[in-house]
Design an enzyme around this catalytic site. Structure first.
Site, PDB file in Angstrom:
ATOM      1  N   GLU A 165       0.864  -1.183   0.000  1.00 33.81           N
ATOM      2  CA  GLU A 165       0.000   0.000   0.000  1.00 33.81           C
ATOM      3  C   GLU A 165       0.901   1.233   0.000  1.00 33.81           C
ATOM      4  O   GLU A 165       1.812   1.358   0.828  1.00 33.81           O
ATOM      5  CB  GLU A 165      -0.907  -0.011   1.246  1.00 33.81           C
ATOM      6  CG  GLU A 165      -1.869   1.150   1.256  1.00 33.81           C
ATOM      7  CD  GLU A 165      -3.149   0.876   2.048  1.00 33.81           C
ATOM      8  OE1 GLU A 165      -3.385  -0.272   2.460  1.00 33.81           O
ATOM      9  OE2 GLU A 165      -3.905   1.854   2.245  1.00 33.81           O
ATOM     10  N   LYS A 201      -3.700  -0.327  13.949  1.00 34.92           N
ATOM     11  CA  LYS A 201      -4.584   0.713  13.404  1.00 34.92           C
ATOM     12  C   LYS A 201      -5.996   0.262  13.749  1.00 34.92           C
ATOM     13  O   LYS A 201      -6.470  -0.752  13.228  1.00 34.92           O
ATOM     14  CB  LYS A 201      -4.387   0.794  11.888  1.00 34.92           C
ATOM     15  CG  LYS A 201      -5.387   1.688  11.160  1.00 34.92           C
ATOM     16  CD  LYS A 201      -5.009   1.819   9.674  1.00 34.92           C
ATOM     17  CE  LYS A 201      -6.021   2.651   8.906  1.00 34.92           C
ATOM     18  NZ  LYS A 201      -5.652   2.837   7.492  1.00 34.92           N
ATOM     19  N   GLU A 207     -10.485   4.405   9.337  1.00 37.07           N
ATOM     20  CA  GLU A 207     -10.694   4.063   7.927  1.00 37.07           C
ATOM     21  C   GLU A 207     -11.250   2.650   7.758  1.00 37.07           C
ATOM     22  O   GLU A 207     -10.758   1.857   6.951  1.00 37.07           O
ATOM     23  CB  GLU A 207      -9.388   4.235   7.143  1.00 37.07           C
ATOM     24  CG  GLU A 207      -8.885   5.664   7.168  1.00 37.07           C
ATOM     25  CD  GLU A 207      -7.699   5.934   6.257  1.00 37.07           C
ATOM     26  OE1 GLU A 207      -6.884   5.039   6.051  1.00 37.07           O
ATOM     27  OE2 GLU A 207      -7.595   7.073   5.770  1.00 37.07           O
ATOM     28  N   ARG A 239      -1.948   3.449  16.969  1.00 41.29           N
ATOM     29  CA  ARG A 239      -1.957   4.665  16.142  1.00 41.29           C
ATOM     30  C   ARG A 239      -3.093   5.615  16.513  1.00 41.29           C
ATOM     31  O   ARG A 239      -4.221   5.180  16.797  1.00 41.29           O
ATOM     32  CB  ARG A 239      -2.056   4.297  14.662  1.00 41.29           C
ATOM     33  CG  ARG A 239      -0.857   3.501  14.193  1.00 41.29           C
ATOM     34  CD  ARG A 239      -1.043   3.059  12.769  1.00 41.29           C
ATOM     35  NE  ARG A 239      -0.560   4.006  11.795  1.00 41.29           N
ATOM     36  CZ  ARG A 239      -1.219   4.356  10.704  1.00 41.29           C
ATOM     37  NH1 ARG A 239      -2.435   3.903  10.469  1.00 41.29           N
ATOM     38  NH2 ARG A 239      -0.684   5.177   9.832  1.00 41.29           N
ATOM     39  N   LYS A 250       0.912  10.665  13.633  1.00 40.69           N
ATOM     40  CA  LYS A 250       1.455  11.205  12.373  1.00 40.69           C
ATOM     41  C   LYS A 250       1.951  12.629  12.594  1.00 40.69           C
ATOM     42  O   LYS A 250       1.398  13.352  13.429  1.00 40.69           O
ATOM     43  CB  LYS A 250       0.389  11.184  11.281  1.00 40.69           C
ATOM     44  CG  LYS A 250       0.086   9.792  10.754  1.00 40.69           C
ATOM     45  CD  LYS A 250      -0.798   9.833   9.512  1.00 40.69           C
ATOM     46  CE  LYS A 250      -1.107   8.413   9.055  1.00 40.69           C
ATOM     47  NZ  LYS A 250      -1.899   8.364   7.815  1.00 40.69           N
ATOM     48  N   ASP A 286      -2.826  14.131   7.378  1.00 40.18           N
ATOM     49  CA  ASP A 286      -2.312  12.900   6.770  1.00 40.18           C
ATOM     50  C   ASP A 286      -1.099  13.134   5.873  1.00 40.18           C
ATOM     51  O   ASP A 286      -1.238  13.112   4.652  1.00 40.18           O
ATOM     52  CB  ASP A 286      -3.429  12.220   5.952  1.00 40.18           C
ATOM     53  CG  ASP A 286      -3.051  10.813   5.546  1.00 40.18           C
ATOM     54  OD1 ASP A 286      -2.021  10.326   6.014  1.00 40.18           O
ATOM     55  OD2 ASP A 286      -3.802  10.210   4.761  1.00 40.18           O
ATOM     56  N   GLU A 336       5.148   9.531  13.799  1.00 38.98           N
ATOM     57  CA  GLU A 336       5.138   8.663  12.614  1.00 38.98           C
ATOM     58  C   GLU A 336       5.386   9.550  11.401  1.00 38.98           C
ATOM     59  O   GLU A 336       4.623  10.487  11.143  1.00 38.98           O
ATOM     60  CB  GLU A 336       3.784   7.945  12.498  1.00 38.98           C
ATOM     61  CG  GLU A 336       3.678   7.079  11.243  1.00 38.98           C
ATOM     62  CD  GLU A 336       2.332   6.332  11.131  1.00 38.98           C
ATOM     63  OE1 GLU A 336       1.689   6.059  12.168  1.00 38.98           O
ATOM     64  OE2 GLU A 336       1.935   6.038   9.993  1.00 38.98           O
ATOM     65  N   GLU A 352       3.785   9.131  -0.655  1.00 40.38           N
ATOM     66  CA  GLU A 352       2.375   9.028  -1.053  1.00 40.38           C
ATOM     67  C   GLU A 352       1.848  10.361  -1.569  1.00 40.38           C
ATOM     68  O   GLU A 352       1.157  10.414  -2.580  1.00 40.38           O
ATOM     69  CB  GLU A 352       1.527   8.565   0.145  1.00 40.38           C
ATOM     70  CG  GLU A 352       0.042   8.590  -0.148  1.00 40.38           C
ATOM     71  CD  GLU A 352      -0.836   8.153   1.023  1.00 40.38           C
ATOM     72  OE1 GLU A 352      -0.300   7.774   2.082  1.00 40.38           O
ATOM     73  OE2 GLU A 352      -2.073   8.206   0.866  1.00 40.38           O
ATOM     74  N   TRP A 409     -13.307  13.082   2.422  1.00 38.11           N
ATOM     75  CA  TRP A 409     -12.493  12.401   1.421  1.00 38.11           C
ATOM     76  C   TRP A 409     -12.526  13.155   0.097  1.00 38.11           C
ATOM     77  O   TRP A 409     -12.180  12.607  -0.948  1.00 38.11           O
ATOM     78  CB  TRP A 409     -12.967  10.944   1.231  1.00 38.11           C
ATOM     79  CG  TRP A 409     -12.541  10.043   2.365  1.00 38.11           C
ATOM     80  CD1 TRP A 409     -11.703  10.369   3.395  1.00 38.11           C
ATOM     81  CD2 TRP A 409     -12.915   8.682   2.601  1.00 38.11           C
ATOM     82  NE1 TRP A 409     -11.532   9.320   4.250  1.00 38.11           N
ATOM     83  CE2 TRP A 409     -12.274   8.248   3.797  1.00 38.11           C
ATOM     84  CE3 TRP A 409     -13.739   7.765   1.936  1.00 38.11           C
ATOM     85  CZ2 TRP A 409     -12.425   6.969   4.327  1.00 38.11           C
ATOM     86  CZ3 TRP A 409     -13.878   6.479   2.463  1.00 38.11           C
ATOM     87  CH2 TRP A 409     -13.232   6.083   3.640  1.00 38.11           C
TER      88      TRP A 409
END
Ligand code: GCV
Length: 698
Positions: free
Chosen positions: A147, A272, A276, A309, A344, A349, A371, A377, A541
């Site tokens: 991923e 996690k 999501e 997380r 994070k 994100d 993180e 990405e 999103w």
């Protein structure tokens, strides 16, 4: 130390002349597979070391194979006990290297060799790691896909139909991987995706984990796994995965016992949960603390940890940026001491630029670890040259003010302010089976930089870039004609370093300047999609949720009269961010909905300034192309052509970003593009049709 290494600079100079004069070092392997660990033209060295363990043997072998100090010098490797040395730190002494652990000796050896190769002085000094756990997170799936991976297939897992047997190619790759990690101080790795499959905990997979762990162990690296919270029901056949259910608790205890019977030094779990679509304790009316603690209790007898997380966001809150803080702050102090909350870098994100997550420094009674995302990405995949150390330096040096001025993110997480039991930092890996490991030659620098910053969170991106370039490209110097050899630093090192250091800001400029964020096309997160607002998709999103452009202006109002996310920051930051006039312009549209005609510090309107940033970013990439073309005589052909071709693609795609965003936002601003900005060369309707093929290659 002086006695042993005193003349090494002189010898090094002589050696370099020898190497340069006769092509002593092979310049094969210019596919980048050697990473920053080019085989060295070593001279003899004597090593005094009583230990015969696997780690010490590797340390000795590295010295013998790569020593470029004084010929026939004697180096002592001593595992002792020194209170000033922390964890796997080490000390350079008059006679060699001292450490409290064998891994410390290995890290000392790599640092010594690095300094020899990069012409840095070696004095009597102690080097302690900033973080105790310096860990890669692989988002590798059991079928070998990755991923957000852009460098081919997984180095750990195979396609389902392939055998799970360990081949010699596997072992060689894992060993090279372990060596590269150890050379920069990385001491842990999570072998599978946080979107975890329950089958990772089944015996065939655990047997492969054992095989991997056996190869990584002599390099001081522990293995960890991501686990699916619903494994008790999905794998174990239980009726529930409720963390307070006795059968569930027992299932995890037995599973953990089984894992440790196979891998005695197993590190622990990464989770996690309730994020999501992943299952988690909230599915059973329990809290994150209930879930994390249940796993922590199972791991505790074996010394294992849970990295839980904080990347959570429900669709209910009106501002995604507020949610991790809102869910986790009330739980501060409720976690077991072997739980670390993994946060994070930013509140949303891994965007090209975000302010730091307000959880850093705020959770004072819980271990918190940053993180970072090494895989690009949101920063151009393996197509674009973006050196991420600049972004991480910005994060680590950000002052949270939680315990007064100087409470930087680095110090709030490395144990120097809060007495957290564990200190740790994670990086989402960018590694795959590609010959050059990372897809882009310069993406290797991001892996390297993560390790170096995890070891020393005060390093500058400039120093890291300098080191990496010297280690990665200087072996080609020997094939140069004398007139080029002599000006390698001036004509290669400096311009290329400069390009690396500017590359992150350039990407911010051509993608999302002034605090804009998450305006990517859906799913692939590569190109622009500020227009995307498909029906039926949850609003957070879609890019329009984040930029909120209208005829008045653009940006997300997170002020006290907006979503109030500013209040999650400690003063003076909350007030500073809240006020449009004092908010740093790099975060302006993150915190404010700003009029198109607002006067910026430069005196220009917001609209003009926005256009200028897009234009500047694009021009920077043009400059990078020029820089790279000019260094052609200094780089081997393969790497030169590869990077040249990727820069061409980067320029093309940066033009798309610039044109798409300027033309899209212009529909709202209704203002002309300023005359000092180059006009778009594309049409918005055409840009909106672009689809990116997201199949990964292997
Ligand atoms: C592993 C983002 C990415 C997902 C990733 C997720 C996470 O949403 O797009 O691919 O999932 O972050 O960090 O869990």
């Amino acid at each position: 130390m002086k006695r042993v290494f005193g003349l090494y600079m002189l010898v090094l100079a002589v050696l370099m002349m020898h190497v340069l004069g006769c092509r002593g070092v092979s310049v094969k392997g210019e596919d980048g597979h050697y990473l920053w660990l080019y085989p060295q033209h070593a001279v003899p060295v004597k090593i005094l070391c009583s230990g015969q363990t696997a780690i010490l043997s590797i340390a000795k072998q590295e010295l013998l194979q790569n020593w470029r100090g004084k010929e026939n010098a004697t180096v002592e490797l001593l595992v002792g006990s020194d209170k000033l040395i922390k964890g796997d730190g080490y000390k350079f002494t008059a006679t060699g290297i001292q450490a409290n652990t064998e891994a410390g000796i290995l890290y000392g050896v790599y640092e010594l060799l690095r300094r020899q190769q990069t012409n840095q002085p070696i004095q009597n000094e102690i080097c302690n790691p900033s973080y105790e756990i310096r860990i890669l997170n692989h988002w590798d799936n059991p079928d070998g896909s990755i991923e957000r991976g852009y460098a081919g297939h997984s180095i750990f897992w195979r396609k389902e139909q392939d055998s799970m047997d360990v081949t010699s190619e596997d072992s060689i790759r894992w060993k090279e991987y372990a060596r590269a990690n150890a050379s920069v101080g990385i001491n842990g790795t999570v072998l599978n995706n946080v979107n975890a499959s329950p089958k990772i905990l089944s015996r065939p997979y655990l047997d492969r984990v054992k095989a991997i762990a056996d190869v990584l162990r002599p390099y001081g690296i522990k293995t960890f796994l991501s686990v699916k919270f619903s494994s008790p029901s999905m794998l174990g056949g239980l009726k529930t995965s409720d963390p307070l259910n006795p059968e569930v608790i027992q299932w995890w205890k037995e599973k953990v016992k089984e894992i440790y019977s196979i891998i005695p030094d197993f590190g622990g779990f990464l989770v996690k949960a309730n994020s999501e679509g992943q299952p988690g304790p909230q599915d059973f009316g329990r809290t994150h603390a209930d879930g994390a603690n249940m796993l922590a209790d199972a791991l505790k007898p074996f010394g294992g940890i849970v990295m839980w997380r904080a990347f959570v966001y429900s669709s209910e809150d009106k501002d995604r940026a507020r949610q991790a803080y809102a869910e986790f702050m009330p739980l501060d102090g409720q976690f077991r001491d072997n739980v670390i909350i993994q946060v994070k870098n930013g509140p949303i994100d891994f965007q090209p630029r975000e302010p730091f997550s307000p959880l850093f420094g705020a959770m004072k009674k819980t271990s918190v670890m940053p993180e970072l995302q090494i895989t690009q990405e949101y920063l151009g995949h393996s197509v674009q040259l973006v050196f991420l150390a600049a972004m991480w330096e910005e994060l680590l040096k950000s002052d949270t003010y939680q315990e007064g001025a100087g409470s930087t993110v680095a110090h709030c997480t490395d144990g120097s302010i809060f007495p957290q039991k564990y200190s740790a930092i994670a990086g989402v890996a960018n590694i795959g089976l590609d010959a050059n490991w990372c897809g882009h030659q310069f993406a290797q620098a991001n892996w390297y930089a993560f390790g170096r910053l995890a070891w020393n969170n005060q390093l500058t991106s400039e120093k890291i870039a300098d080191e990496w370039l010297r280690l990665t490209f200087s072996a080609s110097v020997d094939s140069l004609k004398p007139e080029y050899r002599n000006n390698w630093q001036e004509h290669f090192l400096l311009p290329v370093k400069n390009m690396m250091l500017k590359s992150r800001e350039a990407a911010v400029d051509y993608m999302m300047p002034l605090g804009l964020h998450h305006i990517f096309a859906a799913n692939h997160h590569y190109g622009p999609g500020p227009w995307e607002a498909p029906k039926g998709v949850r609003p957070d999103w879609t890019p329009v949720y984040y930029h909120k452009a209208d005829t008045f202006g653009v940006g997300f109002d997170r002020t006290r009269t907006g979503s109030n996310a500013v209040s999650q920051y400690h003063e003076p930051l909350a007030s500073l961010f809240n006020n449009q006039a004092t908010c740093p312009e790099i975060y302006l549209l993150w915190f404010h909905h700003v009029s198109w005609t607002y006067r910026m510090n430069s005196g220009r309107s917001l609209w003009d300034e926005l256009c200028l940033h897009y234009d500047t970013g694009l021009k920077q990439v043009r400059d990078f192309q020029k820089t790279w073309d000019e260094v052609q005589p200094y780089v081997d052909e393969q790497r030169f052509l590869e990077v040249q071709s990727k820069l061409r693609e980067q320029y093309h795609d940066a033009q798309i970003w610039k044109d798409a965003c300027i033309l899209y936002f212009q529909q709202f601003s209704r203002l002309p593009i300023p005359p000092d900005v180059e006009q778009p060369v594309n049409k918005l309707e055409e840009l909106m049709k672009i689809k990116r093929n997201m199949t990964y290659h292997n």
